[in-house]
Scaffold this motif. Sequence first.
Motif, mmCIF file in Angstrom:
data_model
loop_
_atom_site.group_PDB
_atom_site.id
_atom_site.type_symbol
_atom_site.label_atom_id
_atom_site.label_comp_id
_atom_site.label_asym_id
_atom_site.label_seq_id
_atom_site.Cartn_x
_atom_site.Cartn_y
_atom_site.Cartn_z
ATOM 1 N N GLU A 60 -11.697 -9.427 -9.174
ATOM 2 C CA GLU A 60 -12.135 -9.639 -10.555
ATOM 3 C C GLU A 60 -11.490 -10.890 -11.135
ATOM 4 O O GLU A 60 -12.120 -11.653 -11.867
ATOM 5 C CB GLU A 60 -11.756 -8.420 -11.406
ATOM 6 C CG GLU A 60 -12.612 -7.188 -11.144
ATOM 7 C CD GLU A 60 -12.094 -5.981 -11.903
ATOM 8 O OE1 GLU A 60 -10.983 -6.068 -12.495
ATOM 9 O OE2 GLU A 60 -12.782 -4.939 -11.896
ATOM 10 N N ALA A 75 -6.570 0.061 -3.200
ATOM 11 C CA ALA A 75 -7.991 -0.281 -3.379
ATOM 12 C C ALA A 75 -8.243 -0.773 -4.799
ATOM 13 O O ALA A 75 -9.006 -1.729 -5.011
ATOM 14 C CB ALA A 75 -8.861 0.935 -3.059
ATOM 15 N N ARG A 76 -7.598 -0.150 -5.792
ATOM 16 C CA ARG A 76 -7.730 -0.643 -7.173
ATOM 17 C C ARG A 76 -7.185 -2.058 -7.294
ATOM 18 O O ARG A 76 -7.752 -2.903 -7.999
ATOM 19 C CB ARG A 76 -6.975 0.279 -8.136
ATOM 20 C CG ARG A 76 -7.620 1.633 -8.385
ATOM 21 C CD ARG A 76 -7.005 2.314 -9.603
ATOM 22 N NE ARG A 76 -5.568 2.522 -9.460
ATOM 23 C CZ ARG A 76 -5.008 3.587 -8.901
ATOM 24 N NH1 ARG A 76 -5.781 4.546 -8.397
ATOM 25 N NH2 ARG A 76 -3.701 3.707 -8.829
ATOM 26 N N GLY A 77 -6.080 -2.311 -6.602
ATOM 27 C CA GLY A 77 -5.490 -3.646 -6.650
ATOM 28 C C GLY A 77 -6.395 -4.698 -6.045
ATOM 29 O O GLY A 77 -6.511 -5.815 -6.573
ATOM 30 N N THR A 115 -9.611 -4.580 -5.947
ATOM 31 C CA THR A 115 -10.695 -4.779 -6.922
ATOM 32 C C THR A 115 -10.249 -5.737 -8.027
ATOM 33 O O THR A 115 -10.984 -6.659 -8.414
ATOM 34 C CB THR A 115 -11.126 -3.432 -7.518
ATOM 35 O OG1 THR A 115 -11.619 -2.597 -6.466
ATOM 36 C CG2 THR A 115 -12.217 -3.624 -8.564
ATOM 37 N N LYS A 116 -9.045 -5.534 -8.545
ATOM 38 C CA LYS A 116 -8.547 -6.412 -9.608
ATOM 39 C C LYS A 116 -8.350 -7.837 -9.095
ATOM 40 O O LYS A 116 -8.625 -8.819 -9.798
ATOM 41 C CB LYS A 116 -7.234 -5.871 -10.178
ATOM 42 C CG LYS A 116 -6.691 -6.682 -11.346
ATOM 43 C CD LYS A 116 -5.545 -5.979 -12.035
ATOM 44 C CE LYS A 116 -5.990 -4.789 -12.847
ATOM 45 N NZ LYS A 116 -6.800 -5.181 -14.033
ATOM 46 N N GLN A 125 0.829 -1.199 0.000
ATOM 47 C CA GLN A 125 0.000 0.000 0.000
ATOM 48 C C GLN A 125 0.869 1.257 0.000
ATOM 49 O O GLN A 125 0.552 2.236 -0.688
ATOM 50 C CB GLN A 125 -0.931 0.020 1.208
ATOM 51 C CG GLN A 125 -1.769 1.296 1.278
ATOM 52 C CD GLN A 125 -2.852 1.249 2.325
ATOM 53 O OE1 GLN A 125 -3.982 0.847 2.044
ATOM 54 N NE2 GLN A 125 -2.536 1.666 3.531
ATOM 55 N N SER A 182 3.799 2.146 -10.709
ATOM 56 C CA SER A 182 4.276 2.230 -9.329
ATOM 57 C C SER A 182 5.617 1.532 -9.166
ATOM 58 O O SER A 182 5.987 0.673 -9.976
ATOM 59 C CB SER A 182 3.259 1.579 -8.393
ATOM 60 O OG SER A 182 3.234 0.176 -8.613
ATOM 61 N N ASP A 192 -5.282 4.715 -2.642
ATOM 62 C CA ASP A 192 -6.226 4.506 -3.747
ATOM 63 C C ASP A 192 -5.748 3.405 -4.675
ATOM 64 O O ASP A 192 -6.550 2.587 -5.169
ATOM 65 C CB ASP A 192 -6.435 5.807 -4.525
ATOM 66 C CG ASP A 192 -7.172 6.865 -3.723
ATOM 67 O OD1 ASP A 192 -7.827 6.503 -2.710
ATOM 68 O OD2 ASP A 192 -7.083 8.051 -4.081
ATOM 69 N N GLY A 193 -4.445 3.359 -4.908
ATOM 70 C CA GLY A 193 -3.899 2.314 -5.769
ATOM 71 C C GLY A 193 -4.086 0.937 -5.168
ATOM 72 O O GLY A 193 -4.355 -0.027 -5.892
ATOM 73 N N ALA A 213 -2.611 -3.458 -11.202
ATOM 74 C CA ALA A 213 -3.552 -2.344 -11.078
ATOM 75 C C ALA A 213 -2.833 -0.998 -10.951
ATOM 76 O O ALA A 213 -3.468 0.046 -11.048
ATOM 77 C CB ALA A 213 -4.461 -2.552 -9.871
ATOM 78 N N ASN A 214 -1.507 -1.056 -10.756
ATOM 79 C CA ASN A 214 -0.712 0.167 -10.584
ATOM 80 C C ASN A 214 0.575 0.053 -11.400
ATOM 81 O O ASN A 214 1.667 -0.017 -10.843
ATOM 82 C CB ASN A 214 -0.391 0.367 -9.102
ATOM 83 C CG ASN A 214 -1.638 0.522 -8.248
ATOM 84 O OD1 ASN A 214 -2.173 1.615 -8.110
ATOM 85 N ND2 ASN A 214 -2.110 -0.580 -7.668
#
Length: 899
Positions: free
Chosen positions: A419, A411-413, A415-416, A402, A442, A408-409, A438-439
């Motif tokens: 999925e 949280a995107r990770g 989600t992925k 994190q 980074s 935020d990145g 997802a990032n």
Amino acid sequence: MREGTAPLIRREDYAPPAYWIRTVDLTFDLDPVKTMVINRMQVERNAALPPQPLRLHGEDITLTRVLVNNESVSFRHEDGMLVIDSLPDAPFTLEIRNTCCPEKNTQLSGLYTSGGGFFTQCEAEGFRRITYFLDRPDVMAVYTVTLRAAKKQYPVLLSNGNLVEQGEMMAGVYGPRHYAKWHDPFPKPSYLFALVAADLVTREQLIRTRSGKEHLLQVHVRRGDLEKTEHAMNSLIASVVWDEARFGLPLDLERFMIVAVGDFNMGAMENKGLNIFNTKYVLANPATATDVDYAGIESVVGHEYFHNWTGNRITCRDWFQLSLKEGLTVFRDQEFSMDMAGTPTARAVKRIEDVRTLRQVQFPEDAGSMAHPVRPDSYVEINNFYTATVYEKGSEVVRMMQTLVGRDGFARGITKYFERHDGQAVTCDDFAQAIADANPDSPLATLLPQFKRWYSQAGTPRVTARGRYDAPTRTYTLGIEQTALPSPRQPVKQAYVIPLAMGLVGRDGSALPLQLEGEAAPVGTERVLVLNEARSFFTFVNVDQEPVPSLLRGFSAPVVLNDHLADADLLTLLQHDSDAFNRWEAGQRLALNRLLAGVNGTGPAQLDDAFIEAMRSVLRHPGLDAAFKDLALTLPSEGYVAEQLTTVDPQRIHAVREGMLLQLAQALRADWEWAYEAHQVKGGYSPDPVSSGRRALANLSLAMLCRDAVARHDAVWPGRAYERFKDAGNMTDRLGSLVALVHAHSELAELALQRFHTLFKDEALVIDKWFALQVTAPEKDGRVFERAKILLKHPDFSLKNPNRARSLIAALCMNNPAAFHRADAAGYVFWAERILELDSINPQLAARLARVMDRWTQLAEPYRSAAAEALRRVAAKPDLSSDVAEIVNRALQQETTTP
């Protein structure tokens, strides 16, 4: 019981199962002596593998029948498994009937009885003690469960998922019977199966989630405990709301249930939709539970609920990937608790508490005989790897992700991750890949293969930093080096990816702008440096004064930092650092330096005026929260001091620390009096962070005042502590007063202990506190150890109850080094006898207690030789369980490798 000859299991040997089990239909006729289990499974071959027999795990159960497509088939037993040959190529129905004896199950693994009810614990390999099965986490099936039992004795019948049918049955030997049928629509591994049949009462709450769906939340407890469930229910509601708001993960069943049981090996278990909890993490009211208990309940309720997605919906491919669910979910429960804390200081206090636990439990594990990577490479007994490394260090690995991708990145990770993998059994690599993908811009994505060394390398990295300020050019160059010491089976380590959050603090207390060489402008006053080489240099420009580096802010990586700061630098950070964690850390470093000098004989075994004045300024500081002051004014523990030493003399450490505590108590007497009076909490009880912090500081102050008073033979403050003990309106104040008397060895302590027992003799969790307090008091002339031996014979003590055994035996051996490590070896004899007793009752519990000897080779003589003798005595037991054998044998292996 599994015996010590169990084979070594290796991660590199993982192979997919030869068969898949798609659905499971279980029927239980529950009886304490002989429970009958009918297990109907829809099974199919794994088409990716060549045909082979079906091998099912089973342990301590009696097989009565095996049917394939409703016809009897031949079978055999081989290496403790049920083997069935000549199975159909097409999917088939396999029915197995067997019995088990729950009331004789003292291991508390599988199906067992407690307090007149039935309960289960199937993680990691308890399901095989219920019925024959492919008991491995990558076999996921949809379960339907029917429970049948005597209605009067077991009016509540629960299992995973949604209740689809219930009703009456014909009367049996024990009177009217009834049944309940449950269906869990989500595929799950067998370790997440659960059932409960007991006489329980229920707190219920209907909630509506963001999707508009209504869900029923239930907390089930034994009769008489219902009024202690409000906080657990509130914590569950908060968890449901937080997970949906923070990560978009909703509650996915019609109901969610928590059940509390008094006999439980762990803190709690995340069985899908039916969490089974140790009563310690459910029951609380102001009269029986402390602020620490309330915080623990909120954290553990959150942890188990969050597993619904990170552990249940996506689970582990194999047990080597345990941190996939546990490290991630510890991170999530820590984030939840910090968000619930509200204020920045309260968040920092939570972070400090978590790091203190990591350092006191996990860092020693990294340096001991059981050192292993976050993702272990091998094990004999998987129960031994539910460790601080897998949980707490695993959480730190997730936290570093994190840090590298941003909140935020991350949280995107997440989600992925869902999925890609919802409904699957996957690996730590799959999780890290999802966060990185997802990032893509980074540092995590760029350095992912190297970052994953955190999963594969054991041990705690060392980071060394030196700074040089050049006044003519107004530059400050920071040189940073990372090293990693050898650990068992890993003599050489490669460089890690280490996110180092940092800032520069001026001597005047100002936060200096951070502009690295080559940058056009400063980038704030705090940033994250990414270390991925053995040695790196960072040059900051336009630095107007010589700074004090504030490194590893918020403890941004699980490393040991040596920044070569002098006392004057640490005092600057203690007074001015904007990062609360590093402000606390500076004070701890100042205290640790003095403790180590006293223990090693390189300095006086007493505190100097500068340190005492620094502590006075913290105590009196009007801008610091009480909870922070409580942590800052607490000296590093004896165990933490020991971890800094190559050769450990527990009695020397104890003597030096006790002397410094008394000196601090005496030197700040007037300040402690002020703090005690100024931080009383008026009005009704609330476990909120502000009130809890005030009570913590008041209790610390009272303990210091009693310590000082007893040393001076002054009865005033012990008398006040006793009156407060009698009149307290909540358990935090009552226990705090009792601690002050017991730890000071006041003459009033015995009277208070007797009164406490009389008041709470029917409250099991409170009596656990009573036992633990007595055996964790500072040792004095052998009194505490002698009391422990006497308490073993107390009518309220039982080895069979894990909470009670931990409250006396583990509390003494793990949390009171001076009482345990005795020159006459009596502590080690006590330990060995208890291990041998427990091993025949509950090997998991015995193995956890055995861990106290992980670092025995660091002990000075005569402790070292006596500890070795105790280990050899345990190892020599002929029928020693594999749980304990793995621990003691690995400990003894150090004897030949440690000078």
